[in-house]
Design an enzyme around this catalytic site. Structure first.
Site, PDB file in Angstrom:
ATOM      1  CE  LYS A  30      -2.283   3.559   1.683  1.00 33.46           C
ATOM      2  NZ  LYS A  30      -1.873   4.725   2.511  1.00 33.46           N
ATOM      3  N   GLY A  33       1.222   8.694   1.098  1.00 33.97           N
ATOM      4  CA  GLY A  33       1.960   9.577   2.008  1.00 33.97           C
ATOM      5  C   GLY A  33       3.148  10.250   1.354  1.00 33.97           C
ATOM      6  N   GLY A  66      -4.581  11.188  -1.817  1.00 37.96           N
ATOM      7  CA  GLY A  66      -5.319  12.266  -1.148  1.00 37.96           C
ATOM      8  C   GLY A  66      -4.840  13.662  -1.497  1.00 37.96           C
ATOM      9  CG  ASP A 183      -4.179   2.556   5.031  1.00 43.02           C
ATOM     10  OD1 ASP A 183      -3.045   2.047   4.990  1.00 43.02           O
ATOM     11  OD2 ASP A 183      -4.371   3.772   5.135  1.00 43.02           O
ATOM     12  CE  LYS A 242      -1.672   5.352   7.868  1.00 42.84           C
ATOM     13  NZ  LYS A 242      -2.056   5.115   6.466  1.00 42.84           N
TER      14      LYS A 242
END
Length: 285
Positions: A30, A33, A66, A183, A242
């Site tokens: 995944k 970030g 995001g 996630d 998470k």
């Protein structure tokens, strides 16, 4: 750093048991970030994934996006709203999520992997009804709760020697588009594929006993220990969902689950092909 040919050979020999362990096995990564925004880190992640693929590991890359969604919403004059960390998604926002995730972000990652020497194919959760969803909460609009994951298309792509790159946009049988938490989707995909490991890349070192002390990293957590760590406040805030995803992946049959620091170059290789590893590993116990 200069290393001799003998040292290079030693590195490869030490990695051999891990290469053998993961050969022909599925690893779900995944990706999101900071590692996704910083170009240097992005290149390191792509290199790790291509290397694993070339030595016979079946890597599945699941990504979010995001910041890119927020950026596009700003460009069209829409304000981003969040409730409990989830983006409120009306019909127009759902269209933008689809455009950014399944289009711009997904195809740029596919392109990067191919330019790094890999073979990649971009998929979204809408392809082959890979991720089926329904409304999670009417207040959130088109934020989806996963009802089913159909991994046949992922298996087909892996079988042909490609790296599937999956954007987490879901759909229902009426054709509605849903924004899915990356996630949750990645953990569900890992579970359905009975992956050897699920690696969640984050912007922190892993689970820290003291959030202000990087040396207090907890390197291994058994599933049964997690509720106590939540109660003690060691697992808190945005890390709770998470960790819940990690535990769910273990319950669905994934052998090993890791939360690793995506800010460290080659963190995927360090976790997969060395004794020391990096981050926090979750096990059944």
């Amino acid at each position: 750093m200069d290393i001799t040919n003998a040292q290079r050979a030693e590195v490869l020999i030490r990695a051999l048991p891990y290469i053998q362990k993961y050969y022909n096995k599925v690893v779900v990564v995944k990706y999101g970030g900071n590692a996704m925004i910083n170009e240097e880190l992005k290149q390191a992640v792509m290199g790790d994934i291509v290397l694993l693929s070339l030595i016979g590991v079946k890597v599945v890359l699941v990504h979010g996006g995001g910041p890119e969604i927020s950026e596009m919403l700003n460009k069209v004059g829409k304000k981003s709203e969040f409730v409990n960390g989830l983006r409120v998604t009306d019909a127009e926002t759902a269209d933008i999520v689809q455009m950014v995730l399944a289009g711009k972000v997904n195809k740029s990652l596919v392109n990067l992997l191919q330019n790094t020497g890999g073979k990649a194919i971009g998929l979204s959760g809408m392809d082959g009804h890979l991720i089926e969803a329904t409304t999670k909460n009417p207040e959130l609009g088109f934020v989806g709760e996963i009802t089913d994951i159909n991994v046949d298309i992922i298996r087909d792509v892996l079988e042909k020697g490609y790296i599937p790159v999956i954007s987490t946009v879901g759909c229902d049988k009426e054709g509605n588009i849903y924004n899915i938490n990356a996630d949750t989707a990645a953990a569900g995909i890992a579970g359905k594929l009975k992956a050897e490991s699920f690696i969640s890349m984050t912007d922190i070192s892993g689970i820290l006993r003291d959030k202000d002390d990087p040396s207090s990293l907890i390197s291994e957590i058994q599933v049964s220990e997690a509720p106590t760590l939540v109660k003690e406040g060691i697992i808190s805030g945005g890390m709770i969902p998470k960790v819940e995803c990690c535990i769910e992946a273990i319950r669905q049959g994934v052998s090993k689950v890791f939360i690793i620091d995506g800010r460290i170059p080659h963190s995927i290789l360090i976790e997969t092909l060395t004794d020391e590893g990096i981050g926090t590993m979750f096990t059944e116990g």
